[in-house]
Structures are given as structure tokens and as C-alpha cells.
Scaffold this active site. Structure first.
Site, PDB file in Angstrom:
ATOM      1  N   CYS A 277     -10.872  -6.267  -1.683  1.00  0.00           N
ATOM      2  CA  CYS A 277     -11.556  -6.393  -0.387  1.00  0.00           C
ATOM      3  C   CYS A 277     -11.908  -5.046   0.241  1.00  0.00           C
ATOM      4  O   CYS A 277     -12.582  -5.013   1.265  1.00  0.00           O
ATOM      5  CB  CYS A 277     -10.718  -7.209   0.587  1.00  0.00           C
TER       6      CYS A 277
ATOM      7  N   CYS B 194       2.394   5.444  -0.121  1.00  0.00           N
ATOM      8  CA  CYS B 194       2.880   5.323   1.248  1.00  0.00           C
ATOM      9  C   CYS B 194       1.950   4.338   1.948  1.00  0.00           C
ATOM     10  O   CYS B 194       0.795   4.662   2.237  1.00  0.00           O
ATOM     11  CB  CYS B 194       2.826   6.709   1.891  1.00  0.00           C
TER      12      CYS B 194
ATOM     13  N   CYS C 290      10.393   7.886   5.030  1.00  0.00           N
ATOM     14  CA  CYS C 290       9.227   8.323   5.797  1.00  0.00           C
ATOM     15  C   CYS C 290       8.822   7.302   6.850  1.00  0.00           C
ATOM     16  O   CYS C 290       7.961   7.571   7.680  1.00  0.00           O
ATOM     17  CB  CYS C 290       8.056   8.597   4.858  1.00  0.00           C
TER      18      CYS C 290
ATOM     19  N   CYS D 168      -2.120  -8.119  -0.372  1.00  0.00           N
ATOM     20  CA  CYS D 168      -3.015  -7.604   0.669  1.00  0.00           C
ATOM     21  C   CYS D 168      -3.052  -8.589   1.828  1.00  0.00           C
ATOM     22  O   CYS D 168      -3.302  -9.777   1.630  1.00  0.00           O
ATOM     23  CB  CYS D 168      -4.409  -7.417   0.082  1.00  0.00           C
TER      24      CYS D 168
ATOM     25  N   ARG E 204       4.010   8.451  -5.154  1.00  0.00           N
ATOM     26  CA  ARG E 204       4.556   7.791  -3.966  1.00  0.00           C
ATOM     27  C   ARG E 204       3.410   7.133  -3.210  1.00  0.00           C
ATOM     28  O   ARG E 204       2.589   7.835  -2.616  1.00  0.00           O
ATOM     29  CB  ARG E 204       5.268   8.814  -3.071  1.00  0.00           C
TER      30      ARG E 204
ATOM     31  N   ASP F 161       4.558  13.110  -5.170  1.00  0.00           N
ATOM     32  CA  ASP F 161       5.948  13.545  -5.020  1.00  0.00           C
ATOM     33  C   ASP F 161       6.918  12.366  -5.090  1.00  0.00           C
ATOM     34  O   ASP F 161       7.981  12.390  -4.487  1.00  0.00           O
ATOM     35  CB  ASP F 161       6.127  14.305  -3.701  1.00  0.00           C
TER      36      ASP F 161
ATOM     37  N   CYS G 166      -7.422  -1.577  -1.229  1.00  0.00           N
ATOM     38  CA  CYS G 166      -7.385  -2.801  -2.031  1.00  0.00           C
ATOM     39  C   CYS G 166      -8.687  -2.912  -2.813  1.00  0.00           C
ATOM     40  O   CYS G 166      -9.766  -2.840  -2.240  1.00  0.00           O
ATOM     41  CB  CYS G 166      -7.222  -4.017  -1.119  1.00  0.00           C
TER      42      CYS G 166
ATOM     43  N   CYS H 126      -6.852 -10.039   2.053  1.00  0.00           N
ATOM     44  CA  CYS H 126      -7.476 -10.919   1.056  1.00  0.00           C
ATOM     45  C   CYS H 126      -6.491 -11.626   0.150  1.00  0.00           C
ATOM     46  O   CYS H 126      -6.882 -12.484  -0.635  1.00  0.00           O
ATOM     47  CB  CYS H 126      -8.478 -10.132   0.212  1.00  0.00           C
TER      48      CYS H 126
ATOM     49  N   HIS I 177      -8.084  -0.740   3.742  1.00  0.00           N
ATOM     50  CA  HIS I 177      -7.259   0.469   3.692  1.00  0.00           C
ATOM     51  C   HIS I 177      -5.784   0.080   3.604  1.00  0.00           C
ATOM     52  O   HIS I 177      -5.300  -0.735   4.401  1.00  0.00           O
ATOM     53  CB  HIS I 177      -7.506   1.306   4.951  1.00  0.00           C
TER      54      HIS I 177
ATOM     55  N   HIS J 236      -1.810   5.903   1.530  1.00  0.00           N
ATOM     56  CA  HIS J 236      -2.139   7.054   0.693  1.00  0.00           C
ATOM     57  C   HIS J 236      -1.168   7.164  -0.469  1.00  0.00           C
ATOM     58  O   HIS J 236      -0.060   6.629  -0.417  1.00  0.00           O
ATOM     59  CB  HIS J 236      -2.106   8.348   1.524  1.00  0.00           C
TER      60      HIS J 236
HETATM   61 FE    FE Z   1      -7.494  -6.959  -0.061  1.00  0.00          FE
END
Ligand code: FE
Length: 131
Positions: free
Chosen positions: A96, A116, A62, A44, A114, A106, A93, A47, A99, A102
Site C-alpha cells: 500500500c 525501527c 529506542c 500493516c 534494525r 546497527d 509497505c 492494508c 510509511h 526506517h
Molecule cells: Fe500496507
């Protein structure tokens, strides 16, 4: 682990803050890791928690780094995301709350998942640097 927005602003660049703290999405094929095949661990960027191994990374075509599993079962959290007129599973995560991206059903074997993930949410450490 709780930090205020002011503290996150000091720790993160504006682009990192937008993705990690405001659930933004980097432009496809713009990030630093979407095409990387190096061996190592993705942590991450906020953090430092270890999130994904290069061993589960695959090319999903993608424009974002994609993985078929998280590195540990307790590394990430899953939340329903119904924004943008879609139903998606947001991945954050666990340590912390940042974000990451997603998860979609698939992906390839062995999990069929997956992940992403935004490059801006990750920090790569090559295997050769591991102790
Ligand atoms: Fe984190």
C-alpha cells in the site's frame, strides 16, 4: 493498491494517517508495541499485509518496535530519506506504500539490520489466533 487521501482518512485515525500517509513518527515509548514480547505477526495497519514476525523482534531500547528482518523479502520497500539533515533508509509497505519507519545498519545478528517501526503502522495478531 491505490486509495485517495479521502479514502485513507475514512479508514485510518488521524494519528495513523499522519504516520502512514504523511511519514510522521510517533513519540518514543508511546506506541502500543515497543515493549511487546508476545508471539505473533505484525501486519500493516493500513492494508493488512504481513510485515514482521515477533521472532525477529528485539529490544533496541529506542522506544519503537524493532525487528532484525522483514517477514518476507517482498514485504517492504526501501527508499533513501535525506530529511532532517540525516541520511536514513525509509521502510514502506510494498502493498500500500504506507510509511512504516526506517532501517539502520546497527541491528543484531543474523542480519545486522534494525527496522525501527512505528506501532501506529502495525496491527498485531497473536500466534494463538492463527489458523
Ligand atoms: Fe500496507
Amino acid at each position: 493498491m491505490h486509495m485517495t487521501n479521502e479514502e485513507w482518512h475514512e479508514k485510518l485515525t488521524p494519528e495513523e494517517f499522519h504516520v502512514l500517509r504523511e511519514k510522521g513518527t510517533e513519540r518514543p515509548f508511546s506506541g502500543e508495541y515497543w515493549d511487546s514480547k508476545d508471539l505473533g505477526v505484525y501486519s500493516c495497519r493500513a492494508c493488512g499485509a504481513e510485515l514482521f514476525s515477533s521472532h525477529s523482534k528485539f529490544d533496541a531500547h529506542c522506544g519503537w518496535p524493532s525487528f532484525y528482518e522483514a517477514m518476507h523479502s517482498d514485504a517492504v520497500n526501501y527508499t533513501d530519506d535525506n530529511t532532517l539533515g540525516m541520511h536514513r533508509i525509509e521502510v514502506t509497505c510494498k502493498k500500500c506504500g504506507g510509511h512504516l519507519g526506517h532501517s539502520f545498519p546497527d541491528g543484531p545478528e543474523p542480519t545486522g539490520q534494525r527496522f525501527c517501526i512505528n506501532s501506529l503502522s502495525l496491527k498485531f495478531k497473536p500466534e494463538s489466533e492463527k489458523k
